[in-house]
Design a protein around this motif. Structure first.
Motif, short mmCIF file in Angstrom:
data_model
loop_
_atom_site.label_atom_id
_atom_site.label_comp_id
_atom_site.label_asym_id
_atom_site.label_seq_id
_atom_site.Cartn_x
_atom_site.Cartn_y
_atom_site.Cartn_z
N HIS A 319 0.84 -1.19 0.00
CA HIS A 319 0.00 0.00 0.00
C HIS A 319 0.88 1.24 0.00
O HIS A 319 1.00 1.97 0.99
CB HIS A 319 -0.92 -0.01 1.22
N ILE A 320 1.53 1.47 -1.12
CA ILE A 320 2.43 2.60 -1.27
C ILE A 320 2.31 3.10 -2.70
O ILE A 320 2.21 2.30 -3.64
CB ILE A 320 3.89 2.20 -0.94
N SER A 321 2.27 4.39 -2.90
CA SER A 321 2.08 4.93 -4.23
C SER A 321 3.38 4.88 -5.02
O SER A 321 4.48 4.92 -4.47
CB SER A 321 1.59 6.37 -4.15
N GLY A 322 3.24 4.77 -6.34
CA GLY A 322 4.41 4.72 -7.20
C GLY A 322 4.05 4.14 -8.55
O GLY A 322 3.06 3.40 -8.68
N SER A 323 4.86 4.43 -9.57
CA SER A 323 4.53 4.00 -10.93
C SER A 323 4.63 2.49 -11.12
O SER A 323 4.00 1.93 -12.00
CB SER A 323 5.47 4.71 -11.92
N ASN A 324 5.45 1.83 -10.32
CA ASN A 324 5.63 0.39 -10.48
C ASN A 324 5.03 -0.40 -9.32
O ASN A 324 5.43 -1.53 -9.04
CB ASN A 324 7.12 0.05 -10.63
N THR A 325 4.04 0.19 -8.64
CA THR A 325 3.40 -0.48 -7.51
C THR A 325 2.30 -1.42 -8.00
O THR A 325 1.52 -1.06 -8.88
CB THR A 325 2.79 0.55 -6.54
N VAL A 326 2.26 -2.61 -7.43
CA VAL A 326 1.22 -3.59 -7.77
C VAL A 326 0.63 -4.15 -6.48
O VAL A 326 1.22 -4.04 -5.41
CB VAL A 326 1.77 -4.74 -8.64
N GLY A 327 -0.54 -4.76 -6.62
CA GLY A 327 -1.20 -5.34 -5.46
C GLY A 327 -0.60 -6.66 -5.04
O GLY A 327 0.15 -7.30 -5.79
N PHE A 328 -0.91 -7.08 -3.84
CA PHE A 328 -0.43 -8.37 -3.33
C PHE A 328 -0.91 -9.49 -4.26
O PHE A 328 -2.07 -9.56 -4.64
CB PHE A 328 -0.94 -8.61 -1.92
N GLY A 329 0.01 -10.37 -4.62
CA GLY A 329 -0.33 -11.52 -5.46
C GLY A 329 -0.40 -11.23 -6.94
O GLY A 329 -0.77 -12.11 -7.73
N GLN A 330 -0.02 -10.01 -7.36
CA GLN A 330 -0.21 -9.61 -8.75
C GLN A 330 1.09 -9.46 -9.55
O GLN A 330 1.03 -9.11 -10.73
CB GLN A 330 -0.98 -8.28 -8.79
N THR A 331 2.23 -9.70 -8.95
CA THR A 331 3.48 -9.40 -9.67
C THR A 331 3.65 -10.24 -10.93
O THR A 331 4.20 -9.76 -11.92
CB THR A 331 4.72 -9.61 -8.77
N GLN A 332 3.17 -11.48 -10.91
CA GLN A 332 3.35 -12.35 -12.07
C GLN A 332 2.12 -12.35 -12.98
O GLN A 332 1.93 -13.29 -13.76
CB GLN A 332 3.68 -13.77 -11.61
#
Length: 352
Positions: A319-332
């Motif tokens: 839960h942090i803002s940023g251009s490359n931030t994704v949600g939990f479980g979503q990186t792949q």
């Protein structure tokens, strides 16, 4: 060919891939050329582990399903509608692909073809079977693509631009070798998660997916945790216990045993749950079966640190803002418009 025709071919590939899953692969009679390719693709998936022992059927099926979800007409249109793509001046683009996870180079392959160029592909020795098979399917659907797809095992020659993916060491070679060509040269990157201690069990369990998918071999896998002072790792370990079966895979278990032994012999303080070690470390690139962690003093201070070191990071989970931030479980589960290293591949390809 037109962009519309190329997108249609890839959408057909998406329909083909959608048939295959670990639980059950069901033939859809509406999918083109199943009589030629369906059984062969199942066999290839089952044999992938004999070509690369990290490519278990489970991991390959996951990659296949991810691309099946991405390659829809709606997604392709949404991705490309904001670009001006001109097929009148096709170029040859050399692709030097990585092989750390199944089909890791597919997005570059797709990008070259949808922008009207020819793909000259040099495969990694670790992933030599999957992409050529899918290329054959594409050519069956749209025979004109045959003139725009070439795989080579030898020296790359007669190309106009290059997209090369490798390590920090190989990138120096790439930068020298391709210095006279328009290029995208990718280096090592890692992904991190920012925890506050207020995450739900569901979020921490989903974080396990970010850590363990593909055995942690991808640049989008979380290899480091940032946690507040006095963080209690109990809830984290309880949540990721669901991924404990990973220790039954021999190559992973060998890495776990080796890295744990190195840590203990070096008198490093580690946390251990029997299939994952946590080590306090300022670095980003942790070894297989281990995740680094680092304490932070304030969210503001951490955000500044991550922004200053953005060139080392692929994804930031939490839960942090940023251009490359994704949600939990979503990186792949990247979308077509989620570019590796935040470099817009389509924009590059439309300007060469």
């Amino acid at each position: 060919m037109t962009l519309t025709e190329t997108k249609k071919a890839f959408a057909e590939l998406g329909k083909f891939l959608k048939q295959f899953s670990q639980d059950t692969s069901t033939k859809n009679n509406d999918v083109q050329y199943n009589d030629i390719f369906f059984d062969g693709f199942i066999n290839l998936i089952q044999l992938s582990q004999s070509h690369n022992r990290w490519f278990t059927p489970e991991q390959v099926y996951f990659a296949v399903q991810s691309w099946a979800e991405a390659l829809t007409t709606e997604n392709l249109d949404k991705w490309l509608d904001n670009y001006i793509i001109n097929y009148t001046q096709p170029k040859t683009v050399a692709l030097v692909l990585a092989g750390n996870i199944p089909l890791v180079g597919f997005h570059d392959f797709l990008s070259v073809l949808v922008t009207g160029h020819k793909a000259l592909v040099k495969l990694s020795s670790n992933d030599q079977k999957l992409l050529p098979f899918l290329a054959k399917y594409l050519i069956a659907v749209e025979p004109r693509l045959k003139e725009r797809i070439e795989f080579t095992e030898g020296k790359l020659e007669n190309f106009d631009a290059v997209i090369a993916t490798g390590s920090n060491n190989t990138s120096r070679y790439f930068e020298y070798y391709f210095k006279d060509k328009p290029s995208i040269i990718r280096k090592n990157r890692n992904s991190v998660a920012v925890l506050t201690g207020k995450e739900s069990k569901e979020e921490l369990t989903a974080l396990g997916e970010d850590i363990f998918r593909y055995f942690g071999l991808g640049c989008r896998n979380v290899s480091k945790l940032f946690v507040p002072k006095e963080y209690d790792f109990t809830a984290f370990f309880e949540a990721v216990f669901a991924y404990g079966d990973v220790i039954h895979y021999e190559k992973y278990a060998n890495n776990y045993d080796y890295n744990k032994a190195v840590y203990l012999m070096s008198n490093f303080k580690i946390l251990d749950n029997g299939f994952l070690t946590l080590k306090e470390d300022a670095g980003y690139s942790s070894p297989i079966s281990s995740v680094f962690y680092e304490y932070y003093n304030s969210p503001e201070e951490l955000k500044a640190k991550l922004e200053s070191e953005h060139d080392q990071l692929q994804c930031v989970v939490g839960h942090i803002s940023g251009s490359n931030t994704v949600g939990f479980g979503q990186t792949q589960k990247p979308q077509l418009w989620d570019y590796a290293d935040n470099v817009d591949t389509i924009s590059f390809l439309t300007k060469i």
